[in-house]
Design a protein around this motif. Structure first.
Motif, PDB file in Angstrom:
ATOM      1  N   ALA B 203       5.044   0.124   4.340  1.00 15.76           N
ATOM      2  CA  ALA B 203       3.881  -0.240   3.255  1.00 15.76           C
ATOM      3  C   ALA B 203       3.301   0.591   2.808  1.00 15.76           C
ATOM      4  CB  ALA B 203       3.249  -1.431   3.923  1.00 15.76           C
ATOM      5  N   GLN B 204       3.860   2.027   2.529  1.00 18.14           N
ATOM      6  CA  GLN B 204       3.231   2.845   1.828  1.00 18.14           C
ATOM      7  C   GLN B 204       2.981   2.789   0.138  1.00 18.14           C
ATOM      8  OE1 GLN B 204       1.466   5.587   3.679  1.00 18.14           O
ATOM      9  NE2 GLN B 204       1.949   3.751   4.815  1.00 18.14           N
ATOM     10  N   HIS B 208       3.567  -0.968  -1.119  1.00 16.90           N
ATOM     11  CA  HIS B 208       2.711  -1.547   0.074  1.00 16.90           C
ATOM     12  C   HIS B 208       2.619  -2.988  -0.608  1.00 16.90           C
ATOM     13  CE1 HIS B 208       0.377  -0.376  -3.977  1.00 16.90           C
ATOM     14  NE2 HIS B 208      -0.320  -1.618  -3.334  1.00 16.90           N
ATOM     15  N   LEU B 211       3.315  -6.426   1.916  1.00 16.08           N
ATOM     16  CA  LEU B 211       2.659  -6.515   2.786  1.00 16.08           C
ATOM     17  C   LEU B 211       1.702  -7.716   3.090  1.00 16.08           C
ATOM     18  CD1 LEU B 211       2.419  -5.885   6.205  1.00 16.08           C
ATOM     19  CD2 LEU B 211       1.011  -4.140   5.659  1.00 16.08           C
ATOM     20  N   THR B 262      -2.481   5.846  -0.064  1.00 21.59           N
ATOM     21  CA  THR B 262      -2.303   4.482   0.703  1.00 21.59           C
ATOM     22  C   THR B 262      -3.705   4.072   1.506  1.00 21.59           C
ATOM     23  OG1 THR B 262      -0.059   5.221   0.826  1.00 21.59           O
ATOM     24  CG2 THR B 262      -0.679   2.860   2.026  1.00 21.59           C
ATOM     25  N   GLY B 266      -5.602   0.934   0.453  1.00 21.92           N
ATOM     26  CA  GLY B 266      -5.702  -0.199   1.205  1.00 21.92           C
ATOM     27  C   GLY B 266      -7.098  -0.583   1.606  1.00 21.92           C
ATOM     28  N   TYR B 282      -4.804  -5.810   4.415  1.00 18.90           N
ATOM     29  CA  TYR B 282      -5.027  -4.574   3.569  1.00 18.90           C
ATOM     30  C   TYR B 282      -5.497  -3.360   4.374  1.00 18.90           C
ATOM     31  CZ  TYR B 282      -4.042  -6.489  -0.961  1.00 18.90           C
ATOM     32  OH  TYR B 282      -3.525  -7.043  -2.174  1.00 18.90           O
ATOM     33  N   ILE B 285      -2.464  -1.760   5.932  1.00 19.99           N
ATOM     34  CA  ILE B 285      -2.232  -0.795   4.952  1.00 19.99           C
ATOM     35  C   ILE B 285      -2.968   0.623   5.167  1.00 19.99           C
ATOM     36  CG2 ILE B 285      -1.831  -0.194   2.311  1.00 19.99           C
ATOM     37  CD1 ILE B 285      -1.135  -3.278   2.004  1.00 19.99           C
TER      38      ILE B 285
END
Lengths: 496, 748
Positions: B203-204, B208, B211, B262, B266, B282, B285
């Motif tokens: 989930a980059q 992302h 996710l 990321t 996040g 989040y 992430i």
């Protein structure tokens, strides 16, 4: 013992005659069909055993040596195809017991099915190009009759498109035959391998090979020749569309592989590129066609096209690994695709329709969900199911040949296959049954219909978890194809 | 009663991860010594794929995390999912996932690893959509599958290319080939493939978005798959490939850049959430971003920071998810503003939440504090962009501290609030997990050197062999990392205090973002559907006429093209053969009849003209000495004429079809003339040479002697090529059968 080569052809024909005699006795027809399918399966297995242990088998029909008479030849590829035909034949015959209506049986369903299988086996076994043409005619006539057996408007309409386009393929095939005979004076494939090398003008040979490429391309559903397939495959009874989807286009693929390894090995310029381009476009248009559908059988039909693209990709790359990949893909695909069609019949029984927006709630049927999930995700190429190995071998061969674009196409088409399969899963299985639909849902699904599906699912799992023997067989088949001298020598001997 | 029994049985299945956990523990001492053990079983040697297994420090650490959290997740789920319709299926999927994940971290073969990799993707699909009646669960499951599946296919291409270059799929054999791989002209391509695979799974940015949507899964699944294990598979892969593809500028730049972005993204998005579960998603992430960023480095502190934080995060995040699951389960809501004062009714849950959150915020004595210190040390020694990495780390950690406060303070302290269900403590199976895992964060934090020696260091040395020992200590002295820690705490406190206004502002901003990954995905899906529908309508438009035109046109072009490409001699102008006048007349007659067929406005006339052509062909056979063929042709022709004429009487007249003035008709004519010319030219060309008479001679010699027949054609039909005749007989019989079934009256 090479006389056994004729069994997969003659036995179904005999069964057809027998079934015609007992036309008004469905039970007799079914029992005889089961028996014959079992014999066919055993014969196929025995053939593969013989070929694997004793080498290529040849039968000179009538005792006339090739190239003067007709030779039936079984190498690994042929034997594998006959065996897998027996598997699908058996599954479909069992399934038919519950699925085929008494009306269809009276109109000759079983005899036509037997004739179709006899023709398919003949096409896989013959070593004679004209004889191949005859088997194509047998298949065309039997499949057309099966297609329109129910006489519904949709069937007739699809049947007409089917038969007209396929007749054009037949015409091209026949024209090509005439030209090949004019150039070489022979029709035996092994003999042609030798004779065509001696033809002075390679341009003519290349041009004639395109006739065969087009004819077999139509048969196998290549872009842009596949129109007949989506027009017709969703109309007949499920058992019929299952055997069509499993075997018919694959006879075309087989013929392409045989022709372009034995008779016209890619020596001429442009031909290989043409085949590769056709393969890529077939994959793409097929999978996009599937993405546009919302009826299970139509989705599955378009996926046949995209997967034929993978197999032809293996042929076009023309390396040992790629051809092995094509053969492996054939085996995997026939089992999975025929099975998915059979399962679509189970879904229809439960939900009353093939249309995704009218069905749902199948997730509650645990067994059905499992039976769909495995072949669907195998088709989508998820490991460790059979489709993954097939796809992986072909992508690796593309990369090894430096064909990065083709590898990318193969991968992307795999993703779009996931798209379609999850569409069916999300809609037919996860989504609750639409409340507006008052479907005629049968709560009991006949064991005759479930049993063959279970068997084919187990076979898929077996190919997926234990692919080594299948890989080895495919590799041996590919070696024979790429170095046809053993084949040629076995068939025509010292004859030059 | 039955329900209790199934819960007990479900709890017992926790013995499976427990047994694996114990087995892995026994490997720890060997891993500390730097030893790795290898097993190998043949699977598909034909394509180089085997069940190769490697157990080293890295796989042991991952395996312990997987099975350790697995045990508690199973216990938790036994109560959490109790009474669910698909209870058994849930545990089947969960355990299958667990085993796949273990397989993934133990595999020492690229393809075997990939098999497990995809298995986790599929099981994640099944588990996200587990609440199958919920439309958003279904579509989010599919989204996760398509995004990670696409990444998987890209990764497969990377793996297969690596396999093609080094000629093995053994992962442990790759490190010594690192220089070979990095010198390849394709190196950047391979790197991109592997990184995209890892980035989608973990989930980059910009992948992302799946996710948070995956939070549609039951909460124990979110805790297990989507924070502690599956999303770490990408991290595991990056660590494994660090000695193979890592250390280059491209590797470092990409990982630090993508990971840092990321992490910040996040963390910012997390603050904007009001649903506890999405907020945690989040922060996951963010954590994954941090991990990627530190795997971008190549110094021992940076890599140690990555591995340490991996452990820290797995512990506190799975505990917090389970806490949120308890809150949701016992109060009926996860909206942060509607819960309060739970400490009174749920003391054990509060304990788990508090310990986990304090580790997350990085309080001293907790493992999170150690993790943060080593993180700052690592960031400062990064080879590329140390300033960026440090800033990203400090900011993310500050936001994380604020979020820890939001999660742990807000719902538990303060006055109790009205919730859909009256809150009460969860059953022991549910609070045991968060409480134990939370406490573990404290215990590990108090004995950091023990953790460092037994878990972290073996894992680092497994993919970073040049070990300079880095010790984890409770207190490293007054240095830059400690200063940064104070800064972080201060920032975090400030952010916590202004959280409400930030949340409103952020939510507003996010709603107005022009492009988000989610929307791009939706647009991509819509575009795919549109393209597919449009293309298919265009290609498969239902017109048989168009189909034939396409097929014939393509055939003509392909044949002509291939012929021209390969021709050694230019086909000269056709030589007019010298024929007697009568034959010329015959040809002319046939040509004229053809003209009539084309322009005729009456079907009957057209059919008659066709008959003329057919009869002409029969005459040609006669001229060339084949009377039997001529006879057959005449018979067929006559029959066809009669049958077609009968059918035609029932068809509408041709008047309504397009005439000569339509351009479409002219195009048809062009194609028709083209294909005719081509086939004629080809036929003339290939029959130009003398016929090879090898077969003909044989038939002539053997027909009477060996086959006992004087008519050679007959002998060919019934003896030499009898199988053809059999086949044709079958065709005729089938045609009869088909005709019969088409025409026969329907009974009843």
């Amino acid at each position: 013992m090479n006389g056994l080569l004729v069994a997969p052809i003659i036995v179904p024909f005999a069964a057809a005659a027998l079934a015609l005699l007992g036309r008004r006795r469905p039970l007799f027809q079914h029992v005889s069909a089961l028996t014959v399918a079992a014999i066919h399966l055993v014969a196929g297995g025995w053939l593969l055993y013989q070929v694997h242990h004793q080498g290529i088998a040849v039968l000179h029909v009538g005792g006339w040596p090739a190239p003067f008479g007709i030779a039936l030849v079984a190498d690994h590829l042929s034997a594998l195809m006959v065996l897998i035909t027996g598997v699908v034949y058996g599954a479909v015959v069992v399934y038919s017991r519950a699925e085929i209506s008494a009306d269809d049986i009276r109109r000759g369903y079983y005899p036509l099915l037997h004739i179709l299988v006899g023709g398919i086996s003949g096409a896989f076994l013959t070593g004679d190009l004209f004889n191949l043409y005859v088997w194509f005619e047998v298949m065309l006539m039997a499949s057309f009759a099966l297609l329109v057996l129910g006489r519904t408007r949709a069937q007739i309409k699809g049947g007409v498109t089917y038969v007209v386009i396929n007749l054009f393929a037949t015409l091209l095939f026949l024209t090509g035959l005439g030209m090949v005979y004019g150039m070489t004076g022979t029709l035996n494939m092994a003999h042609l391998h030798l004779k065509l090398r001696a033809v002075a003008d390679p341009g003519q040979v290349a041009a004639v090979s395109v006739l065969f490429l087009t004819a077999f391309g139509i048969k196998s559903g290549l872009f842009p020749l596949f129109f007949w397939l989506p027009a017709s495959y969703h109309t007949p009874p499920v058992a019929v569309s299952a055997i069509f989807s499993g075997l018919l286009t694959k006879v075309g693929v087989y013929a392409l592989i045989r022709t372009f390894t034995l008779i016209f090995p890619f020596g001429s310029s442009g031909l290989q590129e043409l085949v590769l381009a056709a393969a890529a476009l077939t994959m793409i248009t097929g999978v996009l066609g599937a993405a546009a559908q919302s009826d299970i059988r139509r989705i599955l039909s378009f996926h046949i096209i995209s997967q034929v693209g993978y197999m032809v990709l293996g042929l076009g790359l023309f390396t040992p690994l790629a051809l092995a990949g094509a053969v492996f893909y054939l085996l995997h695909h026939i089992v999975v695709k025929a099975n998915l069609f059979l399962i679509s019949g189970l879904i229809r029984q439960r939900g009353g329709s093939f249309a995704l927006k009218r069905i749902g709630g199948m997730y509650a049927r645990g067994l059905l969900a499992l039976l769909f999930f495995i072949p669907a995700f195998s088709l989508a190429g998820f490991p460790p199911l059979s489709g993954f190995w097939a796809k992986m071998i072909l992508i690796r061969s593309s990369l090894d040949s430096g064909q990065f674009v083709l590898a990318g196409v193969a991968a992307a088409v795999g993703l779009l296959t996931v798209y379609s399969m999850t569409k069916i899963w999300n809609e037919a299985f996860w989504k609750p049954m639409p409340t507006t639909e008052t479907a005629i849902v049968q709560n009991r699904v006949s064991v005759w219909m479930t049993a063959p599906v279970v068997a084919l699912v187990l076979l898929t799992v077996c190919i997926g978890f234990w692919p080594e023997p299948f890989v080895q067989l495919a590799r041996t088949a590919a070696e024979e194809l790429l170095d046809p001298m053993a084949y040629v020598y076995t068939v025509v001997g010292e004859m030059r | 009663m039955q329900r209790t029994e199934s819960i007990i049985f479900a709890r017992l299945t926790a013995l499976l991860p427990l047994a694996i956990f114990a087995g892995l523990c026994s490997r720890v001492p060997a891993a500390v010594g730097g030893g790795a053990i290898f097993f190998s079983w043949d699977w598909i040697p034909g394509i180089g794929v085997n069940l190769d297994v490697a157990v080293d420090g890295l796989s042991v650490l991952f395996g312990l995390i997987i099975t350790g959290t697995g045990v508690f997740v199973v216990l938790f789920s036994a109560d959490y999912m109790a009474g669910h319709r698909y209870y058994v299926r849930f545990f089947a999927f969960l355990h299958l996932f667990l085993l796949s994940m273990i397989g993934l971290v133990l595999a020492d073969n690229l393809i075997t690893l990939f098999v497990f990799w995809e298995l986790t993707t599929v099981l994640s699909y099944l588990l996200i959509g587990f609440d199958n009646k919920n439309e958003s669960a279904r579509s989010h499951a599919r989204q996760a599958l398509l995004v990670t599946g696409a990444g998987g296919l890209v990764l497969l291409i990377g793996f297969l290319m690596i396999g093609g270059i080094v000629d093995t799929y053994r992962i442990s054999a790759l490190a010594e080939q690192a220089r070979l791989l990095q010198r390849q002209t394709n190196y950047l391509f391979i790197l991109a493939m592997v990184l995209i695979g890892a980035f989608t799974k973990s989930a980059q940015f910009p992948f992302h978005f799946w996710l948070p949507n995956a939070m549609a899964a039951p909460t124990p699944i979110s805790a297990f798959l989507h924070s502690a294990t599956m999303v770490k598979a990408g991290i595991y892969l990056l660590a494994r490939f660090h000695p193979v593809l890592g250390g280059t500028e491209a590797w470092m730049g990409t990982l630090v850049g993508v990971g840092g972005v990321t992490a910040l993204l996040g963390a910012i998005l997390a603050v904007g959430q009001s649903d506890l579960k999405r907020m945690l998603a989040y922060t996951t992430i963010m954590a994954l971003g941090i991990l990627v960023m530190f795997l971008g480095g190549k110094t021992t502190p940076a890599l140690t920071a990555a591995v340490t934080f991996l452990l820290v995060h797995s512990l506190y995040k799975s505990a917090l998810f389970l806490v949120v699951g308890i809150i949701d389960h016992e109060t009926g809501t996860r909206q942060i503003e509607s819960i309060g004062g739970l400490i009174r009714s749920m003391p054990m849950t509060t304990f788990g939440a508090a310990t986990a959150a304090m580790s997350m915020a990085g309080f001293p004595l907790f493992l999170g504090f150690i993790g943060k210190e080593i993180m700052y040390a690592g960031a400062l020694t990064e080879e590329m962009f140390p300033a960026f990495a440090t800033t990203a780390a400090v900011l993310s950690n500050a936001l994380m501290a604020a979020i820890a406060g939001i999660i742990a303070i807000r719902p538990f302290l303060g006055p109790p609030r009205q919730t859909p269900r009256a809150p009460h403590e969860a059953p022991i199976g549910m609070w045991l997990g968060p409480a134990t895992i939370g406490a573990l964060g404290l215990v590990f934090g108090i004995f950091p050197d023990w953790v460092g020696r037994w878990l972290i260091q073996p894992a680092v040395s497994a993919f970073h062999p040049t070990v300079e020992p880095v010790q984890l200590k409770l207190f490293h002295g007054f240095n830059e990392p400690l200063l940064l820690s104070f800064l972080t705490m201060g920032l975090g406190l400030g952010l916590y205090l202004v959280r409400r206004s930030i949340r409103g502002w952020l939510a507003d901003r996010m709603a107005r973002l022009p492009v988000t990954g989610d929307r791009l995905y939706e647009m991509g899906m819509a575009a795919t559907a549109r393209t597919a529908a449009g293309l298919t309508r265009f290609i498969q438009n239902g017109s048989l006429h168009r189909y034939l035109l396409t097929i014939i046109g393509v055939f003509t072009l392909a044949t002509a093209g291939i012929w021209a490409l390969n021709a050694t001699t230019r086909p000269g102008l056709l030589h007019l053969p010298s024929l007697p006048l009568a034959q010329w007349l015959l040809v002319t007659l046939m040509a004229a009849a053809l003209g009539v067929v084309v322009v005729a406005r009456s079907r009957v006339l057209a059919v008659c003209a066709l008959g003329v052509i057919g009869s002409g062909a029969a005459l040609i056979f006669l001229v060339y000495g084949a009377p039997d063929l001529a006879l057959t042709q005449l018979l067929v022709e006559t029959l066809t004429l009669i049958i077609v004429a009968i059918v035609l009487l029932r068809l509408p007249s041709l008047d309504k079809t397009a005439g000569l003035h339509s351009p479409g008709r002219w195009f048809d004519a062009l194609v028709a003339v083209g294909v005719g010319t081509l086939v004629a030219a080809l036929t003339l060309a290939v029959t130009g040479g003398p016929l090879d008479r090898q077969l003909t001679d044989f038939f002539e010699q053997n027909s009477a002697i060996a086959a006992h027949g004087r008519n050679i054609v007959n002998v060919i039909l019934v003896d030499f090529r009898s199988l053809d005749t059999l086949g044709e007989l079958v065709v005729v019989a089938t045609a009869g059968l088909a005709g019969f079934s088409l025409l026969a009256r329907r009974r009843r």
